[in-house]
Design an enzyme around this catalytic site. Sequence first.
Site, PDB file in Angstrom:
ATOM      1  N   LYS A   1       0.837  -1.200   0.000  1.00 19.16           N
ATOM      2  CA  LYS A   1       0.000   0.000   0.000  1.00 19.16           C
ATOM      3  C   LYS A   1       0.875   1.254   0.000  1.00 19.16           C
ATOM      4  O   LYS A   1       0.659   2.186  -0.776  1.00 19.16           O
ATOM      5  CB  LYS A   1      -0.885  -0.042   1.244  1.00 19.16           C
ATOM      6  CG  LYS A   1      -2.029   0.912   1.219  1.00 19.16           C
ATOM      7  CD  LYS A   1      -2.851   0.819   2.497  1.00 19.16           C
ATOM      8  CE  LYS A   1      -3.593  -0.497   2.603  1.00 19.16           C
ATOM      9  NZ  LYS A   1      -4.239  -0.689   3.902  1.00 19.16           N
TER      10      LYS A   1
ATOM     11  N   ARG B   1      -2.857   3.367   8.645  1.00 21.67           N
ATOM     12  CA  ARG B   1      -3.217   2.056   8.076  1.00 21.67           C
ATOM     13  C   ARG B   1      -2.011   1.148   8.004  1.00 21.67           C
ATOM     14  O   ARG B   1      -0.903   1.593   7.764  1.00 21.67           O
ATOM     15  CB  ARG B   1      -3.736   2.203   6.641  1.00 21.67           C
ATOM     16  CG  ARG B   1      -5.026   2.919   6.503  1.00 21.67           C
ATOM     17  CD  ARG B   1      -5.295   3.178   5.014  1.00 21.67           C
ATOM     18  NE  ARG B   1      -6.328   4.165   4.822  1.00 21.67           N
ATOM     19  CZ  ARG B   1      -7.611   3.876   4.659  1.00 21.67           C
ATOM     20  NH1 ARG B   1      -8.009   2.630   4.646  1.00 21.67           N
ATOM     21  NH2 ARG B   1      -8.482   4.833   4.491  1.00 21.67           N
TER      22      ARG B   1
ATOM     23  N   GLY C   1      -7.957  -6.697   4.840  1.00 14.41           N
ATOM     24  CA  GLY C   1      -8.687  -6.711   6.103  1.00 14.41           C
ATOM     25  C   GLY C   1      -8.007  -7.452   7.229  1.00 14.41           C
ATOM     26  O   GLY C   1      -8.589  -7.638   8.289  1.00 14.41           O
TER      27      GLY C   1
ATOM     28  N   MET D   1      -5.202  -6.661   8.876  1.00 15.35           N
ATOM     29  CA  MET D   1      -4.606  -5.873   9.947  1.00 15.35           C
ATOM     30  C   MET D   1      -5.456  -4.617  10.158  1.00 15.35           C
ATOM     31  O   MET D   1      -6.515  -4.481   9.576  1.00 15.35           O
ATOM     32  CB  MET D   1      -3.153  -5.584   9.618  1.00 15.35           C
ATOM     33  CG  MET D   1      -2.316  -6.852   9.704  1.00 15.35           C
ATOM     34  SD  MET D   1      -0.607  -6.573   9.332  1.00 15.35           S
ATOM     35  CE  MET D   1      -0.685  -6.161   7.628  1.00 15.35           C
TER      36      MET D   1
ATOM     37  N   ARG E   1      -4.109  -1.484  -5.387  1.00 12.59           N
ATOM     38  CA  ARG E   1      -3.306  -2.706  -5.341  1.00 12.59           C
ATOM     39  C   ARG E   1      -3.797  -3.605  -6.473  1.00 12.59           C
ATOM     40  O   ARG E   1      -4.882  -3.367  -7.027  1.00 12.59           O
ATOM     41  CB  ARG E   1      -3.472  -3.412  -3.996  1.00 12.59           C
ATOM     42  CG  ARG E   1      -4.908  -3.801  -3.721  1.00 12.59           C
ATOM     43  CD  ARG E   1      -5.090  -4.417  -2.347  1.00 12.59           C
ATOM     44  NE  ARG E   1      -6.500  -4.624  -2.093  1.00 12.59           N
ATOM     45  CZ  ARG E   1      -7.071  -4.567  -0.907  1.00 12.59           C
ATOM     46  NH1 ARG E   1      -6.349  -4.297   0.156  1.00 12.59           N
ATOM     47  NH2 ARG E   1      -8.347  -4.783  -0.751  1.00 12.59           N
TER      48      ARG E   1
ATOM     49  N   HIS F   1     -16.088  -7.234   3.231  1.00  7.28           N
ATOM     50  CA  HIS F   1     -15.047  -8.144   3.704  1.00  7.28           C
ATOM     51  C   HIS F   1     -15.332  -9.578   3.243  1.00  7.28           C
ATOM     52  O   HIS F   1     -14.471 -10.271   2.704  1.00  7.28           O
ATOM     53  CB  HIS F   1     -14.982  -8.063   5.231  1.00  7.28           C
ATOM     54  CG  HIS F   1     -14.083  -9.071   5.847  1.00  7.28           C
ATOM     55  ND1 HIS F   1     -14.534 -10.265   6.339  1.00  7.28           N
ATOM     56  CD2 HIS F   1     -12.739  -9.071   5.985  1.00  7.28           C
ATOM     57  CE1 HIS F   1     -13.499 -10.949   6.784  1.00  7.28           C
ATOM     58  NE2 HIS F   1     -12.409 -10.249   6.595  1.00  7.28           N
TER      59      HIS F   1
ATOM     60  N   SER G   1       8.969 -43.805 -16.418  1.00  2.00           N
ATOM     61  CA  SER G   1       7.853 -43.028 -15.884  1.00  2.00           C
ATOM     62  C   SER G   1       7.988 -43.019 -14.369  1.00  2.00           C
ATOM     63  O   SER G   1       7.874 -44.075 -13.727  1.00  2.00           O
ATOM     64  CB  SER G   1       6.554 -43.701 -16.328  1.00  2.00           C
ATOM     65  OG  SER G   1       5.455 -43.020 -15.837  1.00  2.00           O
TER      66      SER G   1
ATOM     67  N   CYS H   1       4.300 -39.755 -13.423  1.00  6.12           N
ATOM     68  CA  CYS H   1       2.860 -40.013 -13.362  1.00  6.12           C
ATOM     69  C   CYS H   1       2.354 -40.102 -11.930  1.00  6.12           C
ATOM     70  O   CYS H   1       1.199 -40.415 -11.696  1.00  6.12           O
ATOM     71  CB  CYS H   1       2.492 -41.264 -14.145  1.00  6.12           C
ATOM     72  SG  CYS H   1       3.255 -42.750 -13.484  1.00  6.12           S
TER      73      CYS H   1
ATOM     74  N   TYR I   1       7.694 -35.367 -20.250  1.00  8.27           N
ATOM     75  CA  TYR I   1       6.240 -35.236 -20.073  1.00  8.27           C
ATOM     76  C   TYR I   1       5.852 -35.365 -18.611  1.00  8.27           C
ATOM     77  O   TYR I   1       6.621 -35.875 -17.783  1.00  8.27           O
ATOM     78  CB  TYR I   1       5.490 -36.269 -20.918  1.00  8.27           C
ATOM     79  CG  TYR I   1       5.584 -37.689 -20.416  1.00  8.27           C
ATOM     80  CD1 TYR I   1       4.676 -38.182 -19.491  1.00  8.27           C
ATOM     81  CD2 TYR I   1       6.588 -38.545 -20.873  1.00  8.27           C
ATOM     82  CE1 TYR I   1       4.765 -39.485 -19.023  1.00  8.27           C
ATOM     83  CE2 TYR I   1       6.678 -39.847 -20.416  1.00  8.27           C
ATOM     84  CZ  TYR I   1       5.763 -40.314 -19.481  1.00  8.27           C
ATOM     85  OH  TYR I   1       5.859 -41.595 -19.021  1.00  8.27           O
TER      86      TYR I   1
HETATM   87  C1  PEP Z   1       3.213 -43.950  -8.177  1.00 10.37           C
HETATM   88  O1  PEP Z   1       3.630 -44.775  -7.381  1.00 10.37           O
HETATM   89  O2  PEP Z   1       3.578 -42.764  -8.177  1.00 10.37           O
HETATM   90  C2  PEP Z   1       2.213 -44.335  -9.194  1.00 10.37           C
HETATM   91  C3  PEP Z   1       1.878 -43.504 -10.144  1.00 10.37           C
HETATM   92  O3  PEP Z   1       1.625 -45.531  -9.055  1.00 10.37           O
HETATM   93  P1  PEP Z   1       0.471 -45.859  -7.980  1.00 10.37           P
HETATM   94  O4  PEP Z   1       0.034 -44.568  -7.382  1.00 10.37           O
HETATM   95  O5  PEP Z   1      -0.594 -46.550  -8.740  1.00 10.37           O
HETATM   96  O6  PEP Z   1       1.194 -46.750  -7.037  1.00 10.37           O
END
Ligand code: PEP
Length: 925
Positions: A28, A99, A108, A110, A345, A461, A813, A881, A901
């Site tokens: 501010k 303020r 809000g 303080m 802000r 608020h 993966s 994953c 990925y």
């Molecule tokens: C993991 O272990 O990160 C995974 C993707 O497999 P799961 O969660 O099915 O064990």
Amino acid sequence: MNDTVIDKIWAFGFNEGDGKDKKLLGGKGANLCEMTQLGLNVPPGFVITTEACLDYLDSDDDALPSDLMDQVRQQMQEVESLTGKKFGDPEDPLLVSVRSGSAMSMPGMMDTILNLGLNSETLQGEIRQTGDERFGYDSYRRFIQLFGKVALDIDDEEFDKEFDAVKEKANVSEDVGLSADNLKEISERFLHVVSEQTGRPFPEDPYEQLEIAVKAVFNSWMGKRAVDYRREFHITPDMAHGTAVNICTMVFGNRGDDSATGVAFTRNPGTGENKLFGEYLINAQGEDVVAGIRTPKPIDKLAGEMPEMARQLEELRQKLEEHYCEVQDFEFTIERGTLYCLQTRNGKMNAVAMVRTSVEMEQEKLIDKKQALLRIEPDLLEQMLYPRLDPEAQAVSLAQGLPASPGAATGIAVFDADRAEVRGKSGERVILLREETKPEDIHGFFASQGILTSRGGKTSHAAVVARGMGKPCVAGAEGIEVDVNLRIASVGDTTIHEGDMITLDGSTGKVYLGEVATIEAEVTAELSILLKWADEIARLTVMANADTALDGRDALKYGARGIGLCRTERMFNDPSRLPVVIEMIVAETLEERQVALEKLLPMQRSDFKELFEVMSPYPVTIRLLDPPIHEFLPSENQLVRELEQLKQLKQTVVGMDVLVGTMSLLVDPLATNDEAEPVHSLADAHMVEEAISKKESMLKKVRSLYETNPMLGHRGVRLGITFPEIYSMQIRAILEAAAECEKKGIEVHPKIKVPQVCTAQELLSVKRLVDDIKAELKERLGQTPGFQFGTMIEVVRSCMRADSLAEEAEFFSFGTNDLTQATFSFSREDAENKFLPMYNESGILQDNPFEVLDEKGVGKLMALAVDWGKKTRPDLLVGICGEHGGHPASINFCHNIGLDYISCSAPRVPVARLAAAQAALSGEE
Ligand code: PEP
Ligand code: MG
């Protein structure tokens, strides 16, 4: 400043402070400096730095830095010379607001004090100057109450009681109806409250008032509200440390009907529409709008009442946006026809508005694509996928308020924040229902699904905080009368008791009794544009974890470029398949198992075919069976219980050929008691015998499969090696499904991945199965579909042996759920509800490692595995994953260690796409 030699500058005038130094001056304060230096009409003032706050909070004796008040006096002289008024002058007194303001916006959270500098003498000067006695006493009573509450710790209710008593005596309902005499009486009563509550008279000396106020603002940094807020929003000391204090000349929106006060956003924070959005109140002071004491008017009405002011406000809006290149949330006051900007802000907006303004501001050339992508917190996008009320539900609303924060929520009505917290924490869905909310209700917000107030506007608020949290809010539903003492709310003849279920629609402002059905949100046109820009910039490809064709469709809707993990066990759990899966597990011989597998094969093949068709031309990564097979069988306890029942039944039927029993237990010995419907029918003892024998052999199987540590047991690839026929069936199903798709001209890219691998020998074993099936298909069909073969990396040893695994695997993966479990030796099933919260609270661990990737431990293993794997196979494709694949900070890490990925649950895909772009952009800097 004059030229006295000083060690440290604790206070900067608005015309001298560095508008970019938010850490020192707070957001501010920095903006007030910047706006002043830009030439906008900001009342003169100065900022006391956050360093002064930290110095004060660190001192043992509750003392401000020794020369702070001297610097304050010097700054005050500057303000006096700019305004021509004098602080404490009985003739023409300068009044100021005090303020708080830290580097991070905490709306809000303080405290603020207005009209500081008033006392019994200056009040008379103010009255003489303005010629308005009513105005003088109105300012005075506001000051005493705010100062009493904020600086002297007096409960608001003590003042409210007196205020209401005078209002009642005078028989007026609105504050504006109070006369000068009424306000004078209120001021006197308030002074009495102060001396009664503190044992001391109200401080008369303006500099003493100022010193007390500055300390109170500093102390509010460590107040519960502020501490809770920082914890909830993960505001760490390197983001904001201490609060600044802004001391600003008072301007008055309560000087009559040519005065007003308001709060506005340069664009609509709920929809993003490029139009001034806000509210104002004629003849009122700033806090009235924010506190929701009177319901304000929408800003587009201003043009009708004060056309010139509306024009200037529009001009101010343009200037603010052009300068800040960001939507601004600003406060203004009109004092007798002069417009002042009191603060600005960056506007807190919901996801819909953030996305729309990003896209539109880029199109208006206010910002570029990079800025458009970087200004949105990826997690915010999940809000856009919030459910809304199903229009088909045709519910009749009970009350109408202002649509203050979008989204739909259902829960039980709870009338105060403490109870909301208790009931929310116990797992109930709660709607916090209040007349109006105050900053001290914040813990109730955290625990609630939505917020409903009967008073206050869209910038009250309740509205601001709910929007910031992405929770639905309906504000100012004036048809609802709340009685906190009786814990009821009435709407006409209907009474809502605490605990009654209600539903809110924060997008329309409607309130419903009971639960109303909701439907999923859709991806808006602007979100599609923004995410398209994100995809152009991101290096990481975003895929989804999806197990069925239905999930796959969802994933595509959110922009996934394929499936990074299909957990095949989910297909086995389908009720129509489970009996066949069980048959396969309990089989005593290979032949018996083959019979069951023959039945499973067409089912799996059609699953995969459907998935390939839906996802074409994107890749689909199918993981071979992972969990221990006992997970598909009933538990030992359940079987023992059912056997008992069957044995009792047997006793009753001895000598009889009629029994009354549980039909399905007899007919289908695999059925569990939960499914069994009691029927009255004829059956013979022979059937009971047979059921007992089948249950007994199942129990024997379950006992034989028992493991002390199933997560470290006979699962994943170990299962595939000991029962190769199971993996063979799955591999065959994948390749045959792919071949059938190709035959139909559908482009498919199947990937087969093996779970729980820790040595290349395991991979080699599975690969042999794949090769056999491939050869057989080739012979049968003349050709085989293309596919990739890879491995999960979710066991510590697999990271260490990544170089050798890459000889067999074409892709890696990372299963970071299991890898986190294995690296920490924390059970992923139990840690989060046992010791992890305590570990986080006490700072032993900063984050929950199952949510936020542990870069230093798990991440280090990943980085090593990527390097070693790519050394062996330079074109090795590497992804993640585990759950972390949908977490923005973890995505940034994945980008940095060179992953190709990420794969996450479908609704996280938009979040991941934006996070992937941001990772690429931050890498550029
Ligand atoms: C993991 O272990 O990160 C995974 C993707 O497999 P799961 O969660 O099915 O064990
Ligand atoms: Mg796993």
